[in-house]
Design an enzyme around this catalytic site. Structure first.
Site, mmCIF file in Angstrom:
data_model
loop_
_atom_site.group_PDB
_atom_site.id
_atom_site.type_symbol
_atom_site.label_atom_id
_atom_site.label_comp_id
_atom_site.label_asym_id
_atom_site.label_seq_id
_atom_site.Cartn_x
_atom_site.Cartn_y
_atom_site.Cartn_z
ATOM 1 N N VAL A 11 -10.059 1.089 -38.697
ATOM 2 C CA VAL A 11 -10.920 -0.005 -38.071
ATOM 3 C C VAL A 11 -12.273 -0.269 -38.833
ATOM 4 O O VAL A 11 -12.649 0.818 -39.431
ATOM 5 C CB VAL A 11 -11.117 0.170 -36.695
ATOM 6 C CG1 VAL A 11 -9.690 0.123 -35.796
ATOM 7 C CG2 VAL A 11 -11.845 1.374 -36.089
ATOM 8 N N SER A 12 -13.064 -1.380 -38.514
ATOM 9 C CA SER A 12 -14.250 -1.525 -39.472
ATOM 10 C C SER A 12 -15.384 -1.072 -38.602
ATOM 11 O O SER A 12 -16.267 -0.566 -39.188
ATOM 12 C CB SER A 12 -14.297 -2.833 -39.530
ATOM 13 O OG SER A 12 -13.262 -3.234 -40.324
ATOM 14 N N THR A 13 -15.247 -0.973 -37.265
ATOM 15 C CA THR A 13 -16.583 -0.613 -36.625
ATOM 16 C C THR A 13 -16.224 0.425 -35.488
ATOM 17 O O THR A 13 -15.117 0.755 -35.081
ATOM 18 C CB THR A 13 -17.301 -1.705 -35.943
ATOM 19 O OG1 THR A 13 -16.344 -2.527 -35.074
ATOM 20 C CG2 THR A 13 -17.648 -2.852 -36.924
ATOM 21 N N GLN A 16 -14.504 -0.212 -32.334
ATOM 22 C CA GLN A 16 -13.114 -0.809 -32.196
ATOM 23 C C GLN A 16 -12.318 0.706 -32.363
ATOM 24 O O GLN A 16 -12.621 1.858 -32.348
ATOM 25 C CB GLN A 16 -12.721 -1.230 -33.427
ATOM 26 C CG GLN A 16 -13.411 -2.538 -33.843
ATOM 27 C CD GLN A 16 -13.073 -3.458 -34.964
ATOM 28 O OE1 GLN A 16 -13.119 -2.798 -36.143
ATOM 29 N NE2 GLN A 16 -12.933 -4.841 -34.929
#
Length: 204
Positions: A11-13, A16
């Protein structure tokens, strides 16, 4: 016994989670008959290259401890088209397939895999061209604002750094060549240091 699979989720952040990806890929693995050896999860933006968990999966693949790598989609794996192309090439060289949950499988032994490789090669070159163009545009814009790149006239970084010691060694009787060898600079640089010093001493 089915093929050994490593599940990779990203996931990017930090707000999340990989829960949905993990659940979907575990179900996909069961349906496809894969034996899951582990799940590797991490939080990292698409542009970052410090993906410790992906490196672990790559190490397993290189050691032939897995047969396939499962991801929900290719964007979860690759940082860019170029990165995706290179890492898929490495996996292929080791005989490891990368399979996305959508059913997309990268395997150069299949017509689909060969087609994907060809398309990715073209896209990777396109991405490199775009990067070069952005760099050139950025430099041109900076120069238009008066920014100057590289060593400017009058700058003598290496000579200035060694000037004091070079003058001491020359004064002690060492030749320009000997001084240059000792300081890791050229004989001509030593000569220029001495000439400039003498000119400064002579004054106007």
């Amino acid at each position: 016994m089915g093929q050994r699979a490593a599940i990779y989720c990203r996931v990017s952040t930090a707000d999340q989670t990989c829960g949905r990806q993990e659940a979907d890929l575990l179900a996909f693995a069961v349906k496809a008959g894969f034996d899951v050896v582990g799940v590797w999860k991490e939080t990292a933006s698409g542009a970052r290259d410090d993906r410790a968990q992906r490196k672990k999966v790559m190490a397993l693949a290189q050691a032939r401890d897995v047969d396939v790598v499962l991801v929900t989609e290719l964007t979860r794996w690759g940082r860019s088209t170029i990165d995706l192309f290179h890492t898929l090439g490495e996996l292929q060289a080791w005989g490891i397939s990368l399979i996305a949950q959508t059913g997309l499988q990268f395997d150069l032994g299949t017509p689909q895999g060969k087609l994907i490789a060809s398309l990715m090669s073209v896209l990777a070159e396109f991405e490199r061209d775009l990067l070069r163009e952005r760099v050139r545009s950025g430099i041109a814009a900076a120069q238009a604002r008066g920014v100057r790149f590289g060593r400017q006239p009058g700058q003598r970084v290496k000579a200035d750094r060694h000037q004091k010691r070079a003058l001491e060694l020359v004064a002690a009787g060492q030749s320009y060549r000997e001084v240059g060898l000792r300081l890791g600079i050229s004989k001509n640089t030593v000569l220029a240091i001495v000439k400039r010093h003498r000119a400064e001493q002579a004054g106007p």
